[in-house]
Design an enzyme around this catalytic site. Structure first.
Site, mmCIF file in Angstrom:
data_model
loop_
_atom_site.group_PDB
_atom_site.id
_atom_site.type_symbol
_atom_site.label_atom_id
_atom_site.label_comp_id
_atom_site.label_asym_id
_atom_site.label_seq_id
_atom_site.Cartn_x
_atom_site.Cartn_y
_atom_site.Cartn_z
ATOM 1 N N ARG A 179 -3.170 8.446 4.710
ATOM 2 C CA ARG A 179 -2.922 7.256 5.527
ATOM 3 C C ARG A 179 -3.165 7.467 7.015
ATOM 4 N NH1 ARG A 179 -3.601 3.606 1.657
ATOM 5 N NH2 ARG A 179 -2.176 3.933 -0.098
ATOM 6 N N GLU A 227 14.780 -1.076 -0.413
ATOM 7 C CA GLU A 227 14.208 -2.113 0.449
ATOM 8 C C GLU A 227 15.195 -3.246 0.704
ATOM 9 O OE1 GLU A 227 10.136 -4.888 0.732
ATOM 10 O OE2 GLU A 227 10.511 -3.630 -1.023
ATOM 11 N N GLN A 273 0.843 -1.206 0.000
ATOM 12 C CA GLN A 273 0.000 0.000 0.000
ATOM 13 C C GLN A 273 0.876 1.252 0.000
ATOM 14 O OE1 GLN A 273 -3.259 0.441 2.778
ATOM 15 N NE2 GLN A 273 -3.399 -1.766 3.071
ATOM 16 N N TRP A 274 1.863 1.232 0.847
ATOM 17 C CA TRP A 274 2.750 2.395 1.046
ATOM 18 C C TRP A 274 3.439 2.786 -0.255
ATOM 19 C CZ3 TRP A 274 4.948 3.070 6.476
ATOM 20 C CH2 TRP A 274 5.802 4.165 6.566
ATOM 21 N N ILE A 275 3.914 1.797 -1.003
ATOM 22 C CA ILE A 275 4.732 2.068 -2.186
ATOM 23 C C ILE A 275 3.918 2.680 -3.318
ATOM 24 C CG2 ILE A 275 4.484 -0.106 -3.468
ATOM 25 C CD1 ILE A 275 7.799 1.736 -2.685
ATOM 26 N N ARG A 276 2.605 2.690 -3.189
ATOM 27 C CA ARG A 276 1.773 3.363 -4.193
ATOM 28 C C ARG A 276 2.024 4.874 -4.195
ATOM 29 N NH1 ARG A 276 -2.226 0.831 -6.647
ATOM 30 N NH2 ARG A 276 -3.516 2.704 -6.757
ATOM 31 N N ASP A 280 10.107 14.418 0.472
ATOM 32 C CA ASP A 280 10.028 15.830 0.851
ATOM 33 C C ASP A 280 8.745 16.077 1.637
ATOM 34 O OD1 ASP A 280 7.815 16.984 -0.902
ATOM 35 O OD2 ASP A 280 9.115 16.160 -2.459
ATOM 36 N N LEU A 281 8.686 17.204 2.322
ATOM 37 C CA LEU A 281 7.589 17.469 3.249
ATOM 38 C C LEU A 281 6.244 17.595 2.544
ATOM 39 C CD1 LEU A 281 6.741 17.988 6.175
ATOM 40 C CD2 LEU A 281 7.300 20.412 5.834
ATOM 41 N N SER A 309 16.669 -6.722 0.687
ATOM 42 C CA SER A 309 16.571 -7.646 -0.441
ATOM 43 C C SER A 309 16.558 -9.094 0.018
ATOM 44 C CB SER A 309 17.738 -7.434 -1.407
ATOM 45 O OG SER A 309 17.706 -8.415 -2.436
#
Length: 302
Positions: free
Chosen positions: A223, A120, A109-112, A212-213, A122
């Site tokens: 999220r 990451e 989900q996060w990597i979307r 970045d912010l 390996s």
């Protein structure tokens, strides 16, 4: 959050090291550097590095040569203006690098959110640890009857126990087979890049994530929302606390204008104005679909 004695010693060594710098330093964020903040049963979030602070946002907005104006009130007002009017580039001048340990299904989900830099752990090169996310009983829930992406009521008693036992047994069996396929000493075994395919999505992975912010705020708006899946929401909530200490003015503006705000469509605004004028507006006369009307009612507290 099982950190080994070696990992804890490494963190202590990192935190003990200091260096003189001309860079901007955020006192609130300095207290978090390298420290592991526990999330879920085995996960964590660690701040590895950061760049900028509230004043850096103002400096970028004014394209100035020094720090922002001497008036703290002016800086806070400018940041709130930038947030209120959806400016982006001044916030992009601040960056954050995190070390995150999280279940694979949360990572997917996060990597979307594709506006970050990621590296990451390996499983081609290394053997993954025997660590799996097993939800607490109160988070074992049925499918929602009204939301295809959400949960309904928590399962109770024997049904919850049955599901948890399946999750634990499947996780253990898959990892046992993973180890067996890799092979023992004296055996050739299967390549790690192939053996990993049998591992379940609740196994933990780790990555370094730099963002970045501006894009971090976008991530947190989605999220940390109450509608987000619990397992990613708790990571976002932990990150919210870190950001609040890092850039307090920017985070307060984000809370007020993004996290705690709502978006109303033109039809919703029209319906609200008619209600304030004393008209009895219904879903049929509002021009809203049934789902939009339900969301609108939630927003106005009816």
């Amino acid at each position: 959050m099982p950190l080994s004695s070696e990992q804890l010693a490494e963190i202590d060594a990192q935190r003990a090291h200091t260096a003189p710098t001309r860079r901007v330093v955020s006192p609130g964020m300095e207290s978090h550097l390298y420290r592991a903040h526990p999330v879920l049963d085995h996960g964590f979030v660690r701040v590895i590095d950061y760049m900028g602070d509230d004043a850096a946002i103002c400096q970028a907005a004014r394209v100035s040569y020094g720090t922002g104006t001497k008036s703290v009130q002016n800086d806070e007002g400018l940041i709130r203006y930038l947030m209120r009017h959806w400016h982006s580039t001044p916030f992009e001048m601040c960056e954050l690098k995190l070390h995150v340990k999280l279940p694979v299904f949360v990572a997917r989900q996060w990597i979307r959110h594709r506006t970050a830099n990621v590296n990451e752990y390996s499983a081609r090169y290394s053997i993954l640890d025997r660590e799996f996310y097993i939800p607490a009983p109160e988070h074992v829930a049925a499918q929602s009857a009204v939301n295809n992406q959400g949960r309904g009521e928590a399962l109770q008693g024997e049904e919850a126990a049955r599901v948890l036992e399946i999750l634990k047994a499947d996780s253990a069996r898959c990892y046992d087979n993973y180890e067996a396929m890799i092979g023992q000493e004296g055996q050739q075994g299967l390549a790690r890049e192939l053996a990993r395919m049998n591992l379940p999505a609740n196994i933990y992975t780790q990555w370094y994530w730099k963002v970045d912010l501006h894009n971090l705020f976008h991530f947190l708006r989605l999220r940390a929302d109450a509608h987000a899946q619990y397992e990613i929401r708790v990571y976002a909530e932990t990150m919210c606390r870190l950001v609040a200490d890092w850039v307090p003015f920017a985070y307060k503006a984000f809370e007020d204008y993004r996290l705690g705000a709502v978006n109303l469509s033109a039809q919703m605004v029209d319906s609200l104005r008619r209600m304030l004028a004393g008209e009895a507006v219904t879903q049929e006369t509002s021009g809203l679909s049934a789902r939009e009307w339900r969301e609108f009612q939630d927003v106005i507290g009816r």
